[in-house]
Design an enzyme around this catalytic site. Structure first.
Site, PDB file in Angstrom:
ATOM      1  N   TYR A 160      55.288 -20.458  30.989  1.00 46.29           N
ATOM      2  CA  TYR A 160      56.283 -21.527  30.802  1.00 46.29           C
ATOM      3  C   TYR A 160      55.670 -22.887  31.112  1.00 46.29           C
ATOM      4  O   TYR A 160      54.947 -23.050  32.102  1.00 46.29           O
ATOM      5  CB  TYR A 160      57.499 -21.308  31.726  1.00 46.29           C
ATOM      6  CG  TYR A 160      58.476 -22.461  31.688  1.00 46.29           C
ATOM      7  CD1 TYR A 160      59.508 -22.490  30.752  1.00 46.29           C
ATOM      8  CD2 TYR A 160      58.344 -23.543  32.559  1.00 46.29           C
ATOM      9  CE1 TYR A 160      60.383 -23.561  30.694  1.00 46.29           C
ATOM     10  CE2 TYR A 160      59.212 -24.619  32.506  1.00 46.29           C
ATOM     11  CZ  TYR A 160      60.229 -24.622  31.572  1.00 46.29           C
ATOM     12  OH  TYR A 160      61.090 -25.682  31.498  1.00 46.29           O
ATOM     13  N   GLU A 248      59.697 -28.874  26.373  1.00 43.80           N
ATOM     14  CA  GLU A 248      59.737 -27.557  27.010  1.00 43.80           C
ATOM     15  C   GLU A 248      59.114 -26.526  26.077  1.00 43.80           C
ATOM     16  O   GLU A 248      59.503 -26.415  24.914  1.00 43.80           O
ATOM     17  CB  GLU A 248      61.185 -27.179  27.323  1.00 43.80           C
ATOM     18  CG  GLU A 248      61.318 -25.877  28.108  1.00 43.80           C
ATOM     19  CD  GLU A 248      62.772 -25.560  28.437  1.00 43.80           C
ATOM     20  OE1 GLU A 248      63.076 -25.337  29.625  1.00 43.80           O
ATOM     21  OE2 GLU A 248      63.610 -25.527  27.504  1.00 43.80           O
TER      22      GLU A 248
END
Length: 437
Positions: A160, A248
């Protein structure tokens, strides 16, 4: 999407809202644009613009961020053509991904793998026009109008990455976690130490040692460190150059042959900076936005639809928050946030009133104005014009103070409409809540 990571970043834009008491009036919002969709924030000066995944990847690719090969499709024919090109150039399969402004698409049936051109076409047929429901869309779901047809990759690890602004520190913060490809909210709640946060000095930018630190913390292999440093540096440059409020990547993947890719991409932008980015402005997809919010944006009005029955028209975000609170305190629920701003004219007020009344859930309206730059008589003129144009039948309660308040009250009294003017916010809230029942 992230919950509270210790960043005191009160929400993704539109102001100071512990919406725990608003919009059903629950859900604390902290990280900009990283909160559940249902807990939309209300900030006057920071309204984000979202774009689709395929658009975000197009931007990142320009900055040297590696993304899978793919193409957008709006029909079966386009999906088959994209799949054919990818399969003929060596892809072992393709992923058909629904493009909506919400996460959780995979669990909702919006991400499927195809091994052939015909299978990709069949999936496209099923997805286009479908109502995709995820934990972020709510029960009403979103209609799928676009697809991303993308090559499959041999995934080794799912990680991530995210960049946003930490308002408490006054700096961008780069976040990374080895627990990617899953609900990052769950990771943050169960094991916050699994999320690395690296603040970035705006004057220095992301420095190489910071990028290396994150790369090592992610558990990358030695031969992947330098490519990862370049990947992270390019990602931060994209964030900075586009005036993004959020970048993101979930998941950021490594492949079995050692390559690094942004397998998914979410980018949002603060609309205060869009005057510098005409190309990004063109990426806006208004079919993904609430129609009333789109209409309000045409007149520079700040409108957010909520779930209650008391319509609100207020000038100033702070007064709007207080108005919503006192409606809740009186036992009601606000149907919207509507800030007409300090410099609105009669025409804007009239449009605001029309937009407010377009919500069929509104049973009564509270107008709470403190006249400063927006004079009370200007507001009253706009309200009367809108009432005549819409032939309103709903109860209208007003609480007015400030510049030209007496003139404004006279305009309302002589309008022929049965407006109820109150002296205090509490009185106005009590009366409008009673009228909405």
């Amino acid at each position: 999407m992230l919950p509270d990571l210790g960043l005191d970043v009160l929400d993704d834009q539109k102001d100071a809202v512990a919406l725990k008491r608003r919009r059903s009036i629950k859900s604390k919002v902290c990280c900009r644009s990283l909160q559940p969709q249902a807990s939309r924030s209300l900030r006057r000066k920071e309204i984000i613009m979202k774009i689709h995944e395929y658009q975000g990847k197009g931007i990142l690719k320009k900055y040297g961020v590696t993304v899978p090969r793919g193409a957008m499709a709006t029909s079966r024919e386009e999906a088959e053509a994209a799949a054919r090109e990818l399969l003929n150039s060596g892809a072992s399969g393709v992923v058909v991904k629904a493009q909506i402004h919400a996460g959780g698409r995979g669990k909702g049936g919006g991400v499927k793998i195809a091994k052939s051109v015909s299978e990709a076409g069949d999936l496209a047929d099923k997805m286009l026009g479908m109502k995709l429901i995820t934990h972020q869309t709510g029960p009403e779901g979103r209609t799928v109008r676009r697809l991303l047809i993308e090559e499959t990759l041999p995934i080794e690890k799912e990680l991530y990455l995210g960049i946003l602004v930490d308002r408490a520190e006054g700096k961008p913060v780069f976040m990374a976690s080895a627990a990617g490809g899953m609900e990052i909210e769950q990771v943050a709640a169960e094991n916050p130490d699994a999320i690395l946060k690296q603040h970035i000095d705006p004057g220095m930018g992301l420095e190489a040692f910071q990028a290396r630190k994150m790369a090592f913390k992610l558990g990358l292999q030695a031969h992947q460190i330098n490519p990862a440093v370049q990947f992270l540096t390019n990602l931060y440059r994209a964030f900075l150059d586009t005036d993004a409020s959020l970048v993101e990547i979930n998941p950021f993947i490594t492949t079995t042959d050692g390559r690094l890719f942004a397998l998914d991409a979410k980018l949002t932008f603060d609309d205060n900076a869009l005057f510098r980015h005409a190309d990004i402005r063109e990426l806006r997809d208004i079919t993904e936005e609430d129609p009333l919010e789109v209409e309000a944006s045409k007149y520079s009005l700040n409108y957010i639809k909520l779930d209650g029955s008391v319509g609100c028209m207020v000038n100033g975000a702070g007064l709007a928050m207080a108005t919503m609170d006192i409606i809740k305190y009186a036992g009601g629920m606000p149907a919207n946030f509507l800030d007409v701003g300090g410099g609105a004219n009669a025409e804007q007020v009239a449009h605001a009133f029309e937009i407010l009344l377009s919500d069929k859930n509104v049973k009564a309206v509270l107008i709470n104005i403190f006249g400063g730059i927006l004079r009370v008589d200007t507001l009253a003129t706009g309200v009367v014009e809108a009432a005549r144009k819409t032939n309103i039948q709903l109860p209208i309660v007003l609480r007015l103070e400030g510049t030209n308040v007496d003139e404004g009250k006279k305009i309302l009294m002589n309008s022929g409409f049965n407006f109820l003017v109150c002296d205090t916010m509490k009185e106005a809230a009590d009366k409008v809540v009673a009228a909405a029942r």
